[in-house]
Design an enzyme around this catalytic site. Structure first.
Site, PDB file in Angstrom:
ATOM      1  N   HIS A  77       6.069  -0.715   1.114  1.00 23.60           N
ATOM      2  CA  HIS A  77       6.000   0.363   0.126  1.00 23.60           C
ATOM      3  C   HIS A  77       7.040   0.128  -0.962  1.00 23.60           C
ATOM      4  O   HIS A  77       8.117  -0.404  -0.700  1.00 23.60           O
ATOM      5  CB  HIS A  77       6.280   1.716   0.778  1.00 23.60           C
ATOM      6  CG  HIS A  77       5.516   1.958   2.042  1.00 23.60           C
ATOM      7  ND1 HIS A  77       4.148   1.876   2.113  1.00 23.60           N
ATOM      8  CD2 HIS A  77       5.945   2.277   3.288  1.00 23.60           C
ATOM      9  CE1 HIS A  77       3.763   2.138   3.355  1.00 23.60           C
ATOM     10  NE2 HIS A  77       4.830   2.374   4.079  1.00 23.60           N
ATOM     11  N   TYR A 110       0.860  -1.188   0.000  1.00 17.35           N
ATOM     12  CA  TYR A 110       0.000   0.000   0.000  1.00 17.35           C
ATOM     13  C   TYR A 110       0.893   1.234   0.000  1.00 17.35           C
ATOM     14  O   TYR A 110       2.089   1.151   0.287  1.00 17.35           O
ATOM     15  CB  TYR A 110      -0.969   0.019   1.194  1.00 17.35           C
ATOM     16  CG  TYR A 110      -0.369  -0.231   2.558  1.00 17.35           C
ATOM     17  CD1 TYR A 110       0.301   0.776   3.255  1.00 17.35           C
ATOM     18  CD2 TYR A 110      -0.496  -1.478   3.165  1.00 17.35           C
ATOM     19  CE1 TYR A 110       0.833   0.548   4.509  1.00 17.35           C
ATOM     20  CE2 TYR A 110       0.031  -1.718   4.422  1.00 17.35           C
ATOM     21  CZ  TYR A 110       0.693  -0.697   5.091  1.00 17.35           C
ATOM     22  OH  TYR A 110       1.222  -0.944   6.342  1.00 17.35           O
TER      23      TYR A 110
END
Length: 334
Positions: A310, A260
């Protein structure tokens, strides 16, 4: 032939030539790429005197100058959650719940109902007049801010977005002293002054329960790690990052890279959707290639670690592309 008739014929001939030339010009300008510069020059000349959809010389929402930006940008998705737009599609709810799985999650609708009894239901969709020019600074936490002397420039913006820990005391010369919006999640929470909007990024239903608790009874002290049971913040200035917008950022802008988006990238996307001009500070490494926070003495201590959560490189490349398309202005610091 009389003089009046000759003048009429001459006038008609001139008008016919003008109409014919104009028709040919526009036909070939739109068909022939070699003449595109004419159309572009006319548009630039017009924009020099008119300010477009906002009061700035160039506004982010001017989509026609970048097909790449237009393909990614969707202004119809509100970045902040209200009671009215809180209903999530099944697909969005499943994706959002997958981010940080809960064993026994509470009922989402009931939590939202309670949430908007504690915080206001009128987030930040403010002045939309053509005269508006909302300037925003997105201030990351990179060590490249040290010695940058960006403080006054940052503070000159209308909105100033910071994230997570982001101390300003003692660093004002480089990072500024004002904060209008501070983005955080329960595990990164800090106390705020009474004039700053707390923008909660929820990864799970428990995060919404936490903000209710932190502003009232203080009963939630643990999520997956210990968290602040109470937080100093103005509850009338609390905003909630929309899970629907969260998913849109992940899919449309990051094309599914990483698990995400990072808080920094989510902050940048919020600014792009609520601001007219965006300046970005404190993103990326310092000039020596070190990834660390500006408040850390050890340059290797706070790196944007390769956790797999990430995709730092992909996010940074998208940020650079936004700068290359003149949608944001990046300040690379020292």
């Amino acid at each position: 032939m009389s003089l009046p008739k000759r003048m009429k014929l001459r006038t008609f001939a001139v008008l016919f030539c003008i109409i014919t030339f104009t028709t040919l010009l526009f036909t070939y300008t739109f068909r022939d790429p070699s003449l595109y510069f004419l159309k572009h020059a006319f548009r630039l000349s017009d924009n020099f005197f008119t300010k477009g959809p906002c009061g700035c010389r160039q506004c982010i929402t001017e989509l026609d100058d970048s097909l790449w930006f237009a393909e990614h940008f969707n202004q119809s998705i509100h970045p902040l959650m209200t009671k009215e737009n809180s209903v999530l599609s099944d697909e969005t709810f499943k994706w959002w719940q997958w981010l940080q799985s809960e064993r026994q999650p509470a009922n989402f609708s009931e939590v939202v109902e309670e949430l908007f009894q504690v915080i206001p239901n009128d987030p930040l969709y403010m002045d939309a007049s053509p005269e508006r020019c909302r300037t925003c600074a997105v201030v990351g936490n990179s060590g490249n801010l040290k010695g940058s002397h960006y403080g006054k420039l940052i503070d000159s913006n209308e909105f100033i977005l910071r994230m997570n820990q982001a101390p300003t005391a003692g660093f004002e010369e480089d990072v500024g002293s004002r904060t209008t919006h501070h983005l955080m999640y329960p595990e990164s929470a800090i106390d705020l002054d009474n004039n700053t909007h707390l923008v909660l990024i929820p990864f799970k239903i428990l995060d919404l329960q936490w903000i209710i608790s932190a502003l009232t009874k203080g009963t939630i002290k643990y999520t997956y790690v210990p968290v602040m049971s109470r937080i100093k913040a103005n509850k009338d200035k609390v905003l909630i990052y929309s899970p629907t917008f969260f998913k849109y950022v992940y899919e449309s802008w990051l094309d599914g890279h990483g698990r995400y988006p990072s808080t920094g990238f989510l902050s940048l996307m919020l600014a792009i959707h609520i601001c007219d001009e965006v300046s970005v500070f404190g993103f990326g490494s310092d000039k020596y290639g070190n990834w660390h926070h500006y408040w850390e003495e050890n340059l290797l201590a706070g790196a944007f670690r390769q956790t797999g959560v990430h995709d730092a490189d992909y996010e940074y490349n998208i940020t650079l592309a936004l700068a290359d398309k003149h949608k944001i202005q990046m300040f690379n610091g020292s």
